[in-house]
Design a protein around this motif. Sequence first.
Motif, PDB file in Angstrom:
ATOM      1  N   ILE A 233       0.833  -1.205   0.000  1.00  0.00           N
ATOM      2  CA  ILE A 233       0.000   0.000   0.000  1.00  0.00           C
ATOM      3  C   ILE A 233       0.867   1.253   0.000  1.00  0.00           C
ATOM      4  CG2 ILE A 233      -1.529   1.399   1.465  1.00  0.00           C
ATOM      5  CD1 ILE A 233      -3.090  -0.757   0.121  1.00  0.00           C
ATOM      6  N   CYS A 234       1.886   1.255   0.855  1.00  0.00           N
ATOM      7  CA  CYS A 234       2.703   2.451   1.071  1.00  0.00           C
ATOM      8  C   CYS A 234       3.473   2.818  -0.201  1.00  0.00           C
ATOM      9  CB  CYS A 234       3.666   2.213   2.228  1.00  0.00           C
ATOM     10  SG  CYS A 234       4.292   3.725   2.952  1.00  0.00           S
ATOM     11  N   GLY A 235       3.172   3.981  -0.754  1.00  0.00           N
ATOM     12  CA  GLY A 235       3.837   4.440  -1.968  1.00  0.00           C
ATOM     13  C   GLY A 235       3.047   4.185  -3.235  1.00  0.00           C
ATOM     14  N   PHE A 236       1.967   3.406  -3.136  1.00  0.00           N
ATOM     15  CA  PHE A 236       1.119   3.148  -4.301  1.00  0.00           C
ATOM     16  C   PHE A 236       0.359   4.419  -4.677  1.00  0.00           C
ATOM     17  CE2 PHE A 236      -3.049   1.912  -6.052  1.00  0.00           C
ATOM     18  CZ  PHE A 236      -2.646   1.172  -7.154  1.00  0.00           C
ATOM     19  N   SER A 237       0.241   4.697  -5.962  1.00  0.00           N
ATOM     20  CA  SER A 237      -0.466   5.894  -6.421  1.00  0.00           C
ATOM     21  C   SER A 237      -1.621   5.519  -7.342  1.00  0.00           C
ATOM     22  CB  SER A 237       0.489   6.831  -7.175  1.00  0.00           C
ATOM     23  OG  SER A 237       1.493   7.331  -6.323  1.00  0.00           O
ATOM     24  N   PHE A 238      -2.658   6.339  -7.318  1.00  0.00           N
ATOM     25  CA  PHE A 238      -3.732   6.182  -8.302  1.00  0.00           C
ATOM     26  C   PHE A 238      -4.212   7.563  -8.728  1.00  0.00           C
ATOM     27  CE2 PHE A 238      -5.791   5.787  -4.119  1.00  0.00           C
ATOM     28  CZ  PHE A 238      -6.852   6.686  -4.205  1.00  0.00           C
ATOM     29  N   ASP A 239      -4.856   7.618  -9.899  1.00  0.00           N
ATOM     30  CA  ASP A 239      -5.263   8.916 -10.436  1.00  0.00           C
ATOM     31  C   ASP A 239      -6.779   9.097 -10.377  1.00  0.00           C
ATOM     32  OD1 ASP A 239      -6.365   7.555 -12.651  1.00  0.00           O
ATOM     33  OD2 ASP A 239      -4.505   7.738 -13.798  1.00  0.00           O
ATOM     34  N   LEU A 240      -7.218  10.249 -10.835  1.00  0.00           N
ATOM     35  CA  LEU A 240      -8.631  10.610 -10.757  1.00  0.00           C
ATOM     36  C   LEU A 240      -9.493   9.683 -11.614  1.00  0.00           C
ATOM     37  CD1 LEU A 240     -10.265  12.736  -9.237  1.00  0.00           C
ATOM     38  CD2 LEU A 240     -10.064  14.238 -11.218  1.00  0.00           C
ATOM     39  N   ASN A 241      -8.981   9.268 -12.757  1.00  0.00           N
ATOM     40  CA  ASN A 241      -9.747   8.361 -13.622  1.00  0.00           C
ATOM     41  C   ASN A 241      -9.942   6.997 -12.967  1.00  0.00           C
ATOM     42  OD1 ASN A 241     -10.148  10.182 -15.732  1.00  0.00           O
ATOM     43  ND2 ASN A 241      -8.169   9.691 -16.665  1.00  0.00           N
ATOM     44  N   GLN A 242      -8.911   6.508 -12.295  1.00  0.00           N
ATOM     45  CA  GLN A 242      -9.035   5.234 -11.577  1.00  0.00           C
ATOM     46  C   GLN A 242     -10.042   5.353 -10.438  1.00  0.00           C
ATOM     47  OE1 GLN A 242      -4.651   4.962 -11.036  1.00  0.00           O
ATOM     48  NE2 GLN A 242      -4.896   2.802 -11.574  1.00  0.00           N
ATOM     49  N   LEU A 243     -10.030   6.494  -9.767  1.00  0.00           N
ATOM     50  CA  LEU A 243     -10.984   6.726  -8.677  1.00  0.00           C
ATOM     51  C   LEU A 243     -12.412   6.756  -9.218  1.00  0.00           C
ATOM     52  CD1 LEU A 243     -11.687   7.390  -5.754  1.00  0.00           C
ATOM     53  CD2 LEU A 243     -11.126   9.785  -6.220  1.00  0.00           C
ATOM     54  N   LYS A 244     -12.625   7.436 -10.331  1.00  0.00           N
ATOM     55  CA  LYS A 244     -13.960   7.486 -10.944  1.00  0.00           C
ATOM     56  C   LYS A 244     -14.437   6.091 -11.327  1.00  0.00           C
ATOM     57  CE  LYS A 244     -14.906  10.637 -14.032  1.00  0.00           C
ATOM     58  NZ  LYS A 244     -14.754  11.551 -15.206  1.00  0.00           N
ATOM     59  N   ALA A 245     -13.523   5.269 -11.826  1.00  0.00           N
ATOM     60  CA  ALA A 245     -13.884   3.902 -12.222  1.00  0.00           C
ATOM     61  C   ALA A 245     -14.323   3.081 -11.007  1.00  0.00           C
ATOM     62  CB  ALA A 245     -12.703   3.232 -12.921  1.00  0.00           C
ATOM     63  N   ILE A 246     -13.629   3.261  -9.873  1.00  0.00           N
ATOM     64  CA  ILE A 246     -14.022   2.553  -8.647  1.00  0.00           C
ATOM     65  C   ILE A 246     -15.405   3.011  -8.195  1.00  0.00           C
ATOM     66  CG2 ILE A 246     -13.551   2.237  -6.190  1.00  0.00           C
ATOM     67  CD1 ILE A 246     -10.621   2.345  -6.748  1.00  0.00           C
ATOM     68  N   ILE A 247     -15.636   4.321  -8.211  1.00  0.00           N
ATOM     69  CA  ILE A 247     -16.939   4.852  -7.787  1.00  0.00           C
ATOM     70  C   ILE A 247     -18.056   4.276  -8.652  1.00  0.00           C
ATOM     71  CG2 ILE A 247     -18.361   6.942  -7.678  1.00  0.00           C
ATOM     72  CD1 ILE A 247     -15.804   8.459  -6.828  1.00  0.00           C
ATOM     73  N   ASN A 248     -17.863   4.261  -9.956  1.00  0.00           N
ATOM     74  CA  ASN A 248     -18.878   3.703 -10.861  1.00  0.00           C
ATOM     75  C   ASN A 248     -19.133   2.228 -10.557  1.00  0.00           C
ATOM     76  OD1 ASN A 248     -19.231   6.135 -12.200  1.00  0.00           O
ATOM     77  ND2 ASN A 248     -17.670   5.679 -13.740  1.00  0.00           N
ATOM     78  N   LYS A 249     -18.066   1.510 -10.260  1.00  0.00           N
ATOM     79  CA  LYS A 249     -18.194   0.089  -9.916  1.00  0.00           C
ATOM     80  C   LYS A 249     -18.983  -0.091  -8.627  1.00  0.00           C
ATOM     81  CE  LYS A 249     -15.273  -3.986  -9.030  1.00  0.00           C
ATOM     82  NZ  LYS A 249     -13.869  -4.484  -8.968  1.00  0.00           N
ATOM     83  N   LEU A 250     -18.688   0.741  -7.625  1.00  0.00           N
ATOM     84  CA  LEU A 250     -19.378   0.650  -6.334  1.00  0.00           C
ATOM     85  C   LEU A 250     -20.864   0.966  -6.473  1.00  0.00           C
ATOM     86  CD1 LEU A 250     -16.731   2.449  -4.076  1.00  0.00           C
ATOM     87  CD2 LEU A 250     -17.286   0.010  -4.034  1.00  0.00           C
ATOM     88  N   LEU A 251     -21.184   1.960  -7.302  1.00  0.00           N
ATOM     89  CA  LEU A 251     -22.573   2.386  -7.447  1.00  0.00           C
ATOM     90  C   LEU A 251     -23.411   1.382  -8.241  1.00  0.00           C
ATOM     91  CD1 LEU A 251     -22.216   6.240  -8.043  1.00  0.00           C
ATOM     92  CD2 LEU A 251     -22.620   5.012  -5.909  1.00  0.00           C
ATOM     93  N   ARG A 252     -22.757   0.541  -9.030  1.00  0.00           N
ATOM     94  CA  ARG A 252     -23.492  -0.483  -9.788  1.00  0.00           C
ATOM     95  C   ARG A 252     -23.876  -1.679  -8.919  1.00  0.00           C
ATOM     96  NH1 ARG A 252     -19.528   0.525 -13.850  1.00  0.00           N
ATOM     97  NH2 ARG A 252     -18.417  -1.381 -13.229  1.00  0.00           N
ATOM     98  N   LYS A 253     -23.250  -1.788  -7.757  1.00  0.00           N
ATOM     99  CA  LYS A 253     -23.452  -2.970  -6.917  1.00  0.00           C
ATOM    100  C   LYS A 253     -24.261  -2.633  -5.663  1.00  0.00           C
ATOM    101  CE  LYS A 253     -19.083  -5.125  -8.326  1.00  0.00           C
ATOM    102  NZ  LYS A 253     -19.652  -6.365  -8.903  1.00  0.00           N
ATOM    103  N   ASP A 254     -25.054  -3.605  -5.212  1.00  0.00           N
ATOM    104  CA  ASP A 254     -25.731  -3.413  -3.935  1.00  0.00           C
ATOM    105  C   ASP A 254     -24.780  -3.825  -2.811  1.00  0.00           C
ATOM    106  OD1 ASP A 254     -25.768  -6.207  -3.747  1.00  0.00           O
ATOM    107  OD2 ASP A 254     -27.877  -6.379  -4.311  1.00  0.00           O
ATOM    108  N   LEU A 255     -25.251  -3.693  -1.578  1.00  0.00           N
ATOM    109  CA  LEU A 255     -24.394  -3.929  -0.419  1.00  0.00           C
ATOM    110  C   LEU A 255     -23.807  -5.341  -0.419  1.00  0.00           C
ATOM    111  CD1 LEU A 255     -23.488  -2.361   2.133  1.00  0.00           C
ATOM    112  CD2 LEU A 255     -25.358  -3.470   3.356  1.00  0.00           C
TER     113      LEU A 255
END
Length: 312
Positions: A233-255
């Motif tokens: 985890i320490c030192g790993f980077s991600f960008d805004l597009n990757q974050l948007k992709a995660i959000i879209n994935k989360l919103l498509r799924k129920d709990l």
Amino acid sequence: MMAKIGCIDIGTNSVRILGLEINDKGDINQILRDMRIIRLGAGMGLKGKIATYSMDLLIDTLNYFQEIGGRHGIKRYYAVCTSAVRSAKNKEEFINYISKATKIPLKVLSGEEEGNLAFMGATEKEPSNKKICVIDIGGGSTEIILGKGKVILDSKSVDIGAVWMTEKFLSSDPISSKEYKIMLDNVKKSFSESLLQIKEKSVNIDSAIGIGGTITTLASILLKMEIYNPEKICGFSFDLNQLKAIINKLLRKDLNDRKNIPGLQPGRVDIIPAGAGILYILMKELGLCSIKVKDTDLLMGMAIKIFQNELF
């Protein structure tokens, strides 16, 4: 001679311990780390009080931490409380109840103190000539700290966190796009004044660092981590597009479906969409293309201050 201490962070969602030892040369080494998600701040966004049931869960957790710490030779423990306790209407009752049951010294941090310790821990091994923005998203509050070397240029703490945003705005399952947009708009509005002040001093930022459970969990999801590994985890980077992709994935799924996402801890399944949304707004508004994840945070800053006899 080695000095050993157990530093404990009592947060809105989780309770964590970091066991450390320091030698005569001043070198600090980790000997223990553990975490329990007890959701201390559950319902506080609506009631404003910490429930007795939650206090009892915390006492059980602190007793457990002292038990495992004892196996590592730790005899001194210190605990700091953040957003949930800071804003609780029954704060004094909480402190008396926990102190009497555990005998562990407690300190309730102000938002500024929390941010300062978080910055110290996150930037401990960063170059001293770099201007860095640290973002710490918790369950009940978010801290944004701008600094260069050991000097903090600005620090903001806003009572917007993953737990309370979830309780206040996200009741549908799966989360509706309408609900999520309302939450994002509220986050943006709540941070508007703080972000305006930070932006004035954030020209030529060298790097942005993200800490706290929300951001390490997002990294864990991107890395598809079945077992949490702080070294990866320490030192790993991600960008805004990757974050948007995660959000879209989360919103498509129920709990229930979110429970099957690799890297997503069970205790964060319900609150990670809100936490990810908070980070999205902050990165977008601050113009951050990417963010580097660190696993050293408030607890390391706390330890440094304790070893310097400057906190308790």
